[in-house]
Design a protein around this motif. Structure first.
Motif, mmCIF file in Angstrom:
data_model
loop_
_atom_site.group_PDB
_atom_site.id
_atom_site.type_symbol
_atom_site.label_atom_id
_atom_site.label_comp_id
_atom_site.label_asym_id
_atom_site.label_seq_id
_atom_site.Cartn_x
_atom_site.Cartn_y
_atom_site.Cartn_z
ATOM 1 N N GLU A 131 -55.372 0.519 -61.442
ATOM 2 C CA GLU A 131 -53.998 0.694 -61.899
ATOM 3 C C GLU A 131 -53.282 1.745 -61.050
ATOM 4 N N LEU A 132 -54.001 2.814 -60.700
ATOM 5 C CA LEU A 132 -53.417 3.835 -59.830
ATOM 6 C C LEU A 132 -53.051 3.235 -58.479
ATOM 7 N N LEU A 133 -53.941 2.431 -57.904
ATOM 8 C CA LEU A 133 -53.656 1.801 -56.617
ATOM 9 C C LEU A 133 -52.462 0.858 -56.722
ATOM 10 N N ARG A 134 -52.351 0.134 -57.814
ATOM 11 C CA ARG A 134 -51.241 -0.800 -57.995
ATOM 12 C C ARG A 134 -49.904 -0.054 -58.073
ATOM 13 N N VAL A 135 -49.906 1.050 -58.837
ATOM 14 C CA VAL A 135 -48.673 1.826 -58.991
ATOM 15 C C VAL A 135 -48.250 2.436 -57.664
ATOM 16 N N LEU A 136 -49.200 2.999 -56.922
ATOM 17 C CA LEU A 136 -48.875 3.611 -55.636
ATOM 18 C C LEU A 136 -48.375 2.573 -54.646
ATOM 19 N N SER A 137 -48.965 1.397 -54.669
ATOM 20 C CA SER A 137 -48.546 0.343 -53.747
ATOM 21 C C SER A 137 -47.154 -0.169 -54.081
ATOM 22 N N ALA A 138 -46.825 -0.222 -55.377
ATOM 23 C CA ALA A 138 -45.541 -0.782 -55.801
ATOM 24 C C ALA A 138 -44.402 0.231 -55.753
ATOM 25 N N THR A 139 -44.722 1.520 -55.629
ATOM 26 C CA THR A 139 -43.681 2.553 -55.624
ATOM 27 C C THR A 139 -42.992 2.592 -54.260
ATOM 28 N N PRO A 140 -41.676 2.458 -54.225
ATOM 29 C CA PRO A 140 -40.968 2.495 -52.931
ATOM 30 C C PRO A 140 -41.098 3.877 -52.281
#
Length: 301
Positions: free
Chosen positions: A192-201
């Motif tokens: 979930e942390l990786l997903r959030v970091l990847s999706a954050t502009p």
């Protein structure tokens, strides 16, 4: 059994001396916790920088949580060796023993911070592979975190070609409710942390670049992530340890105050009894003198 005024006075003086010591220890707990709290907040800012580095890396190389099989689980438990903090170690050891029962089967490497925590874990049937000394100052937190990071590197190299999971167990603050035991998972990286970091502009127009090999950069970021997390856990453990000690000292201070109040009441009662006895002696003596004068007067008549 009625005690003498002299004995009650000695006991009151002793209680006042003990209260002074307890009050001093309570004050020291508050003073000692302050720099550790500052260190915990400072490392959070550094950890945010590391996560920003992860974000930049993931924009170049999208990464999902790895499916590499975990060949060894590592658990680091942060305890206290300074004493006078109640069942701090025992409560955390019991929480760890309960949590480990629900973990998947497999080799477990247990690293422990604090000799008293080692004893508490042994009582729970868990034997640490290595026990490290807890830091005695803020400077010691960094040294301990570096040492633990090196230990994890050694364990990871020994586990090659598999992977390791890393978890931290320590007491964390729980708002106004005091402190609660917590187990935080660091590796494998949270999907979930990786997903959030990847999706954050990204916040600026230009995305940072790097010259290191992608694998080396990822390992460097993971290492700093581990270091910051362990630094934070060690600082938080020291804050909660001092908070637990302060709470016990407050309870002891209240108990001593109640005892002093009881002794003061007893001293007043004994003083009143002594005064009453002396007054009765004076009255009895006065009456005896009056009777003696009357007899002399009667004989003279």
């Amino acid at each position: 059994m009625t005690q003498s005024l002299e004995r009650l006075t000695r006991r009151t003086e002793s209680m006042n001396s003990i209260r002074g010591i307890v009050h001093t220890m309570k004050t020291l707990s508050v003073i000692n916790a302050a720099p550790y709290d500052h260190a915990a907040r400072a490392i959070e800012a550094y950890h945010d920088t590391v996560l920003t580095g992860f974000q930049a890396f993931l924009h170049h190389y999208p990464l999902d949580a790895r499916d590499t099989p975990v060949v060894r689980r590592v658990l680091i438990v942060f305890g206290s060796d300074h004493g006078l903090c109640g069942n701090y170690n025992e409560a955390l050891a019991a929480h760890v023993a309960q949590a480990v029962q629900d973990w998947p089967e497999g080799p477990l490497t247990l690293l422990c911070v604090g000799a008293q925590m080692e004893d508490a874990l042994t009582d729970q049937g868990m034997t640490p592979k290595e026990t490290l000394f807890p830091p005695a100052s803020v400077d010691g937190i960094g040294r301990l975190s570096n040492l633990l990071t090196q230990r994890l590197d050694d364990i990871r190299h020994a586990a090659h070609p598999g992977d390791i999971s890393v978890s931290l167990a320590y007491f964390t603050r729980d708002g106004g409710a005091g402190q609660v035991p917590d187990i935080k998972s660091l590796l494998p990286l949270d999907s979930e942390l990786l997903r959030v970091l990847s999706a954050t502009p990204w916040v600026s127009r230009t995305l940072p670049s790097f010259t290191m090999a992608a694998e080396d950069m990822l390992m460097a970021l993971i290492r700093e992530h581990l270091f910051a997390s362990m630094f934070r856990a060690a600082a938080e453990a020291l804050v909660t340890e001092n908070a637990a000690r302060m709470s016990l000292m407050q309870q002891a201070e209240q108990s001593i105050d109640d005892r002093l109040e009881g002794l003061t009441g007893q001293m007043r009662a004994v003083r009143q009894d002594d005064i009453t006895t002396e007054l009765l002696d004076v009255i009895v003596g006065f009456e005896a003198l009056k009777k003696g004068k009357r007899r002399k007067k009667t004989k003279a008549d």
